[in-house]
Design an enzyme around this catalytic site. Structure first.
Site, PDB file in Angstrom:
ATOM      1  N   HIS A 101       0.820  -1.217   0.000  1.00  0.00           N
ATOM      2  CA  HIS A 101       0.000   0.000   0.000  1.00  0.00           C
ATOM      3  C   HIS A 101       0.853   1.267   0.000  1.00  0.00           C
ATOM      4  O   HIS A 101       0.357   2.340  -0.316  1.00  0.00           O
ATOM      5  CB  HIS A 101      -1.063  -0.013   1.105  1.00  0.00           C
ATOM      6  CG  HIS A 101      -0.604   0.232   2.503  1.00  0.00           C
ATOM      7  ND1 HIS A 101      -0.310  -0.783   3.390  1.00  0.00           N
ATOM      8  CD2 HIS A 101      -0.404   1.376   3.192  1.00  0.00           C
ATOM      9  CE1 HIS A 101       0.026  -0.268   4.562  1.00  0.00           C
ATOM     10  NE2 HIS A 101      -0.007   1.046   4.467  1.00  0.00           N
ATOM     11  N   ASP A 122       1.162  -7.743   2.129  1.00  0.00           N
ATOM     12  CA  ASP A 122       1.277  -6.296   1.920  1.00  0.00           C
ATOM     13  C   ASP A 122       2.741  -5.852   1.781  1.00  0.00           C
ATOM     14  O   ASP A 122       3.288  -5.189   2.652  1.00  0.00           O
ATOM     15  CB  ASP A 122       0.594  -5.563   3.085  1.00  0.00           C
ATOM     16  CG  ASP A 122       0.247  -4.122   2.733  1.00  0.00           C
ATOM     17  OD1 ASP A 122       0.831  -3.583   1.771  1.00  0.00           O
ATOM     18  OD2 ASP A 122      -0.610  -3.530   3.427  1.00  0.00           O
ATOM     19  N   SER A 134       3.932   2.249   8.301  1.00  0.00           N
ATOM     20  CA  SER A 134       3.667   1.294   7.221  1.00  0.00           C
ATOM     21  C   SER A 134       4.939   0.989   6.458  1.00  0.00           C
ATOM     22  O   SER A 134       5.630   1.904   6.025  1.00  0.00           O
ATOM     23  CB  SER A 134       2.631   1.857   6.253  1.00  0.00           C
ATOM     24  OG  SER A 134       1.354   1.737   6.794  1.00  0.00           O
TER      25      SER A 134
END
Ligand code: ARG
Length: 720
Positions: free
Chosen positions: A85, A220, A655
């Site tokens: 992402h 991810d 992230s």
């Protein structure tokens, strides 16, 4: 005496233990107590190996990735791991309907196949404490004067400590709400290339339904590479650039995780406000969050309608949609958890203790009474601000039109020719970027909806009355949906933004009248002027006071309990932090137990053929059914471990962060937080807070078995 001493020790440890997994620590200032606790929990590295001023150390492998993520260097040739992402926008941007890397995945088989992006990354070089200098300049100032002066002083230090020619950028960060100031010096690399990504069905498996939730089965991750010039220095993209020779890179562990294992996460948590006032909690749950969620709901609905129709539109809108959806769900969940755990009550109780202590202390005793007044003055205007930012500016066309305001200002002030030319050049580039991701049908629907919602939900005294009067006289009753639809259709049909010929002649000879007559620009202008007149000054007043009282409150909290103060960490400010904790299961609610890993079995259980969020590539299903896990299988589970959870304290910005074991080896990538702890920015819950990570063995399985990219596996330093 001895007994007393022992008792004290026990007490200190007890207090300390309750703080354990909470904390986003500044790695260069790791106190002895915190470091010792890390060692006790399983860290095998010395402080010097973690962070050293003179020598290369682990921290040199941790980078700011793009605008708001973390990445880590994993090979001697500048290979980067981060989240899918985080690479999403670059992956979508590199994709076309015919070469759809977002849908199908992509792996470069050699350097020549790596794809240019517009990303950059930043390495942290060093940190300097500039508290004395800043405090001396601010003196006793308060309110807007202090805020203004702070902006000025920090800008001057940033400038002094930066060097554009060497790609050195310094940003001073106010820590502990402006009780400490540290200058972070970075080196930025501009040539970043896409090396690999799994198909979206893997990288975003579970989509927005699974987002912010455990149990999760998402792969991810995505892979990039830093390029430098022949001297290993930052350089603009050039085919002749070479892979960076990094100061440090992380080895990759194939050993897997088990419950209780030590785990540290390094990276760039964006923002927390753990000493938010009870007033702030109320404003979030009652006004700000619900307004944002309502407006994003509508925008997402219109975008999704178009995205599912056509893969080309999906590619255009995917990245923006993902970003809006991510914080739509976050703020919805944050409200629920704040209410469920009565965070307001928790804050109130802490404030009562503070006020009891502050009594008779002139510096502190007035803080909460004044703070309440500041909130009372701002609260009636808060909704209008959200409705501008998340509503009116939620139309990409209007957001772009608003970006032309500096051009208008330049025309009004009859700016010098060169300056005007520069602004026009910027506008031309911004329009190109805007058009690349613009989908007119969804945008037009959004515009009609948000203009109506603003009218219906914002206090009449805070509206651009002339604008709505004009709307009514030209298009009909303001209580009819059709009125807004006709108006939005007119804006889209008549703006020069979509008309290449008119845009070209306008930019060749910019003209104030033409700009003001443009319906998209007129709309943006009407709402922004309205804000500047009726809301903006109140907001500036409020934020200045809010930061004064916040700073004083925190200073008081530290003065109240000096021992505790030594163990405090500063709120996240998108500066490098380390968090430590352990692999750990949890109980989300009564009678429910959540295991600490998920496996390939669960991927197959969630699989729904043809579904927007739970479909899978054929090859993935075949390999998983055959249990073809190779060296990546988990010996205990006899399965492929996909994701795992740890008790670490992280937030958005982390992230892509590496999850690192006690020996400094990579065991996973952090990519999410759990639903039960979505109040984590404002209050840490030590029982429920978990970080969701993708197991590095699943990442390698995807690259190797699913992607066939053994070239990438071979570049890593695998530890068995
Ligand atoms: N919640 C994740 C984060 O903020 C982002 C996950 C993106 N995935 C998605 N389904 N929108 O880091």
């Amino acid at each position: 005496m001895k007994r007393g001493f022992l008792l004290l020790l026990v007490l200190v440890t007890a207090v300390f233990r309750s703080y354990a997994d909470e904390g986003m620590w500044l790695p260069q200032l790791l106190g002895r107590q915190v470091y010792n606790d890390m060692v006790k929990k399983g860290l095998k590295l010395s402080k010097e190996q973690l962070y050293s001023i003179n020598k290369n150390s682990l921290k040199d492998a941790i980078i700011i990735f793009g605008g708001g993520c973390t990445g880590e260097i994993v090979s001697a040739e500048g290979l980067i791991f981060t989240n899918h992402h985080c690479g999403y926008d670059a992956i979508a941007g590199a994709s076309t309907v015919d070469h759809n890397f977002l849908r199908d995945g992509f792996y470069a088989r050699n350097r020549g196949e790596e794809i240019k992006t517009s990303l950059s990354v930043q390495f942290l070089l060093r940190i300097e404490d500039v508290t004395k200098e800043v405090m001396a300049a601010l003196g006793p100032l308060s309110g807007k004067e202090r805020a203004g002066k702070q902006t000025e002083v920090l800008a001057a230090i940033n400038k002094r400590m930066s060097n554009a020619a060497k790609s050195i950028e310094t940003r001073v960060s106010p820590l502990f709400k402006g009780n400490q100031y540290l200058a972070f010096v970075y080196e930025r690399y501009h040539d970043i290339r896409l090396v690999g990504t799994p198909p979206e069905a893997v990288g975003k498996f579970g989509g927005d339904t699974d987002n912010w939730e455990w149990p999760r089965h998402t792969g991810d991750f995505s892979i990039f590479r830093v390029y430098a010039n022949k001297q290993n220095q930052p350089a603009a993209y050039d085919p002749a650039n070479v892979p960076l020779k990094p100061k440090w890179y992380l080895p990759v562990s194939l050993k897997g995780v088990k419950e209780g294992d030590f785990a540290m996460i390094w990276g760039y948590p964006g923002g927390t406000n753990r000493y938010e006032s009870s007033y702030g909690i109320k404003l979030a749950t009652n006004v700000n969050n619900p307004a944002l969620v309502t407006l994003r709901d509508v925008r997402l609905k219109y975008m999704f309608e178009q995205m599912k129709k056509d893969p080309a539109i999906k590619l255009k809108l995917a990245s923006s949609y993902a970003g809006i959806a991510n914080y739509w769900k976050f703020f919805d969940g944050e409200t629920r958890q704040l209410l469920k755990y009565d965070v307001y009550g928790q804050k109130k109780a802490a404030e009562d203790r503070f006020n009891a202590w502050a009594k008779g202390k002139s510096e502190y005793e007035h803080v909460f009474a004044d703070w309440a007044k500041a909130y009372d003055a701002w609260r009636p205007y808060a909704k209008a601000r959200v409705y501008l930012n998340e509503g009116i500016m939620g139309s990409p066309l209007i957001d772009f039109a608003a970006s032309l305001i500096p051009l208008r200002n330049a025309l009004v002030t009859e700016a010098a020719k060169e300056e005007l030319a520069k602004i026009v050049e910027g506008a031309v580039a911004a329009r190109e970027a805007f058009l690349k991701e613009e989908d007119k049908p969804s945008d037009q629907n959004i515009l009609a909806a948000v203009v109506r919602m603003f009218y219906e939900n914002v206090d009449k005294s805070q509206q651009p009355a002339a604008f709505y009067d004009g709307l009514q006289s030209k298009y009909g009753s303001l209580s009819e949906g059709d009125t807004y639809k006709k108006y939005a259709a007119d804006v889209f049909a008549n703006t020069l933004v979509f008309d290449d010929a008119r845009w070209k002649s306008f930019t060749e000879k910019p003209d104030l009248k033409a700009l003001d007559a443009d319906p998209a620009f007129a709309l943006a202008g009407a709402f922004i002027r309205n804000y500047q007149e009726r809301v903006g000054p109140k907001y500036q007043e409020f934020t200045a006071k809010n930061s004064d009282y916040g700073r004083l409150y925190l200073k008081g909290v530290m003065a109240m309990d000096p021992d505790k103060a030594k163990m405090m960490y500063p709120d996240a400010t998108f500066t490098m932090r380390v968090s430590y904790g352990q692999v750990k299961a949890y109980k989300p609610r009564d009678a429910v137990f959540y295991d600490y890993v998920t496996t390939a079995k669960g991927i197959l259980e969630k699989y729904k053929p043809g579904d927007y969020e739970y479909d899978l590539p054929k090859k993935q299903i075949e390999l998983l059914k055959k249990k073809d896990f190779g060296q990546y299988a988990d010996p205990v589970r006899k399965d492929l471990v996909v994701d795992f959870i740890t008790s670490n304290d992280i937030t958005g910005g982390n992230s892509g962060s590496p999850v690192i074991n006690g020996r400094g080896e990579l065991i996973g990538l952090a990519f999410d937080g759990n639903y039960e702890a979505l109040s984590h920015k404002l209050a840490f819950d030590k029982d429920l807070n978990r970080t969701i990570n993708v197991d590095i063995r699943y990442v390698l399985w995807c690259i190797d078995k699913l992607g066939g990219a053994t070239n990438i596996i071979n570049e890593l330093k695998l530890v068995r």
